[in-house]
Design an enzyme around this catalytic site. Structure first.
Site, PDB file in Angstrom:
ATOM      1  N   GLU A  72      19.274  59.261  50.221  1.00  0.00           N
ATOM      2  CA  GLU A  72      19.208  60.161  49.076  1.00  0.00           C
ATOM      3  C   GLU A  72      20.502  60.188  48.270  1.00  0.00           C
ATOM      4  O   GLU A  72      20.475  60.345  47.064  1.00  0.00           O
ATOM      5  CB  GLU A  72      18.863  61.589  49.538  1.00  0.00           C
ATOM      6  CG  GLU A  72      18.829  62.564  48.370  1.00  0.00           C
ATOM      7  CD  GLU A  72      18.202  63.906  48.667  1.00  0.00           C
ATOM      8  OE1 GLU A  72      18.059  64.265  49.850  1.00  0.00           O
ATOM      9  OE2 GLU A  72      17.859  64.599  47.691  1.00  0.00           O
ATOM     10  N   ASP A  88      17.371  60.857  54.715  1.00  0.00           N
ATOM     11  CA  ASP A  88      17.760  62.081  54.001  1.00  0.00           C
ATOM     12  C   ASP A  88      18.766  62.797  54.903  1.00  0.00           C
ATOM     13  O   ASP A  88      18.413  63.290  55.973  1.00  0.00           O
ATOM     14  CB  ASP A  88      16.526  62.980  53.753  1.00  0.00           C
ATOM     15  CG  ASP A  88      16.839  64.062  52.731  1.00  0.00           C
ATOM     16  OD1 ASP A  88      18.042  64.345  52.534  1.00  0.00           O
ATOM     17  OD2 ASP A  88      15.908  64.612  52.131  1.00  0.00           O
ATOM     18  N   ILE A  90      20.410  65.600  54.589  1.00  0.00           N
ATOM     19  CA  ILE A  90      20.068  67.016  54.761  1.00  0.00           C
ATOM     20  C   ILE A  90      18.831  67.273  53.913  1.00  0.00           C
ATOM     21  O   ILE A  90      18.914  67.379  52.684  1.00  0.00           O
ATOM     22  CB  ILE A  90      21.233  67.945  54.337  1.00  0.00           C
ATOM     23  CG1 ILE A  90      22.467  67.675  55.216  1.00  0.00           C
ATOM     24  CG2 ILE A  90      20.796  69.416  54.448  1.00  0.00           C
ATOM     25  CD1 ILE A  90      23.698  68.496  54.851  1.00  0.00           C
ATOM     26  N   ASP A  91      17.684  67.320  54.546  1.00  0.00           N
ATOM     27  CA  ASP A  91      16.458  67.670  53.823  1.00  0.00           C
ATOM     28  C   ASP A  91      16.296  69.183  53.950  1.00  0.00           C
ATOM     29  O   ASP A  91      16.281  69.723  55.054  1.00  0.00           O
ATOM     30  CB  ASP A  91      15.246  66.953  54.419  1.00  0.00           C
ATOM     31  CG  ASP A  91      13.993  67.252  53.605  1.00  0.00           C
ATOM     32  OD1 ASP A  91      14.027  67.000  52.384  1.00  0.00           O
ATOM     33  OD2 ASP A  91      13.019  67.762  54.164  1.00  0.00           O
ATOM     34  N   THR A  93      18.184  71.049  51.364  1.00  0.00           N
ATOM     35  CA  THR A  93      19.564  71.327  50.945  1.00  0.00           C
ATOM     36  C   THR A  93      19.751  72.767  50.469  1.00  0.00           C
ATOM     37  O   THR A  93      20.794  73.374  50.711  1.00  0.00           O
ATOM     38  CB  THR A  93      19.968  70.345  49.814  1.00  0.00           C
ATOM     39  OG1 THR A  93      19.718  69.018  50.272  1.00  0.00           O
ATOM     40  CG2 THR A  93      21.414  70.470  49.444  1.00  0.00           C
ATOM     41  N   ASP A 221      12.331  62.008  51.717  1.00  0.00           N
ATOM     42  CA  ASP A 221      11.855  63.330  52.153  1.00  0.00           C
ATOM     43  C   ASP A 221      10.765  63.203  53.222  1.00  0.00           C
ATOM     44  O   ASP A 221      10.616  64.080  54.060  1.00  0.00           O
ATOM     45  CB  ASP A 221      11.235  64.120  50.990  1.00  0.00           C
ATOM     46  CG  ASP A 221      12.217  64.442  49.875  1.00  0.00           C
ATOM     47  OD1 ASP A 221      13.373  64.727  50.189  1.00  0.00           O
ATOM     48  OD2 ASP A 221      11.805  64.424  48.689  1.00  0.00           O
TER      49      ASP A 221
HETATM   50  C1  IPD Z   1      13.477  68.841  49.028  1.00  0.00           C
HETATM   51  C2  IPD Z   1      12.785  69.564  50.176  1.00  0.00           C
HETATM   52  C3  IPD Z   1      11.744  70.537  49.650  1.00  0.00           C
HETATM   53  C4  IPD Z   1      10.743  69.864  48.776  1.00  0.00           C
HETATM   54  C5  IPD Z   1      11.421  69.124  47.642  1.00  0.00           C
HETATM   55  C6  IPD Z   1      12.447  68.137  48.200  1.00  0.00           C
HETATM   56  P1  IPD Z   1      16.001  68.103  49.471  1.00  0.00           P
HETATM   57  O1  IPD Z   1      14.389  67.873  49.518  1.00  0.00           O
HETATM   58  O2  IPD Z   1      12.170  68.632  51.027  1.00  0.00           O
HETATM   59  O3  IPD Z   1      11.046  71.170  50.691  1.00  0.00           O
HETATM   60  O4  IPD Z   1       9.871  70.847  48.254  1.00  0.00           O
HETATM   61  O5  IPD Z   1      10.413  68.441  46.929  1.00  0.00           O
HETATM   62  O6  IPD Z   1      13.083  67.484  47.140  1.00  0.00           O
HETATM   63  O7  IPD Z   1      16.396  68.118  48.018  1.00  0.00           O
HETATM   64  O8  IPD Z   1      16.284  69.384  50.143  1.00  0.00           O
HETATM   65  O9  IPD Z   1      16.556  66.914  50.201  1.00  0.00           O
END
Ligand code: IPD
Length: 278
Positions: A72, A88, A90-91, A93, A221
């Site tokens: 990412e 990813d 940190i998913d 964030t 993700d």
């Molecule tokens: C997000 C998370 C979130 C989802 C978003 C993603 P990130 O990733 O997974 O739950 O609803 O579509 O972009 O930005 O925290 O790595």
């Protein structure tokens, strides 16, 4: 080129995700600041996101120098082995920023082009460092939470399904997504918005959710989480037998997926997204 067995790749994914999770957790306890914003002011990156991705990238490159990398927070690089690590750091964030204990390190290794429409996921690990939960799967060997084998919930009718979803960082898309959720909420048990797609997919795998769907996800993700959900017995895809991707991801036990698909199709027809929101 021959590759190590998926279980061997999983050992590496798990080890690296645990090391990365420990770093993310340590940085969280030291305090988190926004380093920059990306697609919109709400779409943020912290210094920890970047540092954790760098750590993961270095560890994977040391162990598997010929593999590609697709993460990412840094530029993608191709490899010569036919395998790519989809990461990813940190998913979730925004959860991380606010100290909500639902964020995860997500690491998958896929074969083929790093495109969810065609790749073949071999192994994946999703680590929630705050709760100490380690979700793993490798192709054909099932999905696991620690040493516990995971199975999705079966025989749940849509009307009793606990459904998870997520919202975009773009305000206009978020409003459209909320309209769809508004149309769905009376047809299911309830809705959850956990804030990490990787953890949503693991929640389907371990029965904390019956169903998860989202539009607008990026490959990192869902790469690991989709394999974990699949190996736990979920069907993961989009509409009309399409593969999951940016347009849509749905994950649920196959019978529930079949019930949900026409309902979601109807909601998409009722609330057409504007051009540019796909
Ligand atoms: C997000 C998370 C979130 C989802 C978003 C993603 P990130 O990733 O997974 O739950 O609803 O579509 O972009 O930005 O925290 O790595």
């Amino acid at each position: 080129m021959t590759h190590p067995a998926p279980t061997e790749l999983l050992d590496l994914a798990r080890t690296v995700a645990l090391t990365a999770g420990a770093l993310a957790h340590r940085r969280r306890t030291e305090g988190v600041e926004i380093a920059a914003s990306k697609s919109s002011p709400e779409d943020i990156v912290t210094a920890a996101d970047r540092e954790v991705e760098l750590l993961i990238r270095g560890l994977l490159a040391d162990a598997r120098p010929n593999d590609g990398f697709y993460g990412e927070e840094s530029d993608a690089s191709g490899g010569s082995s036919g395998l790519t690590w989809v990461v990813d750091p940190i998913d979730g964030t925004v959860n991380y920023l606010y100290g909500i204990p639902f964020y995860a390190v997500s690491i998958a290794v896929v074969q083929g082009d790093p495109d969810p429409a065609s790749w073949n996921s071999l192994a994946g690990a999703v680590v929630n460092p705050t709760l100490g939960e380690v979700f793993t799967a490798s192709e054909g060997s099932g999905a696991w939470l620690g040493d516990q084998r995971l199975h999705v919930n079966h025989d749940v009718p849509l009307s009793l399904a606990l459904a998870g979803t997520g919202f975009s960082y773009e305000a206009a898309r978020r409003v459209w997504q909320a309209n769809v959720v508004g149309g769905l909420i009376g047809q299911v048990r309830d809705i959850r918005r956990i804030g990490s797609a990787a953890l949503d997919l693991c929640a389907v795998a371990c029965g904390r959710l019956d169903l998860y769907f989202e539009r607008g996800l990026n490959p990192w993700d869902h790469a690991a989480g989709a394999l974990i959900a699949r190996e736990a017995g979920a069907r993961v895809g989009a509409l009309q037998a399409d593969a999951e991707g940016r347009d849509l991801l749905i994950a649920a036990a196959p019978a529930l997926y079949d019930q949900f698909e026409p309902v979601l199709t109807g909601l998409f027809e009722r609330f057409p997204s504007d051009a540019g929101l796909r």
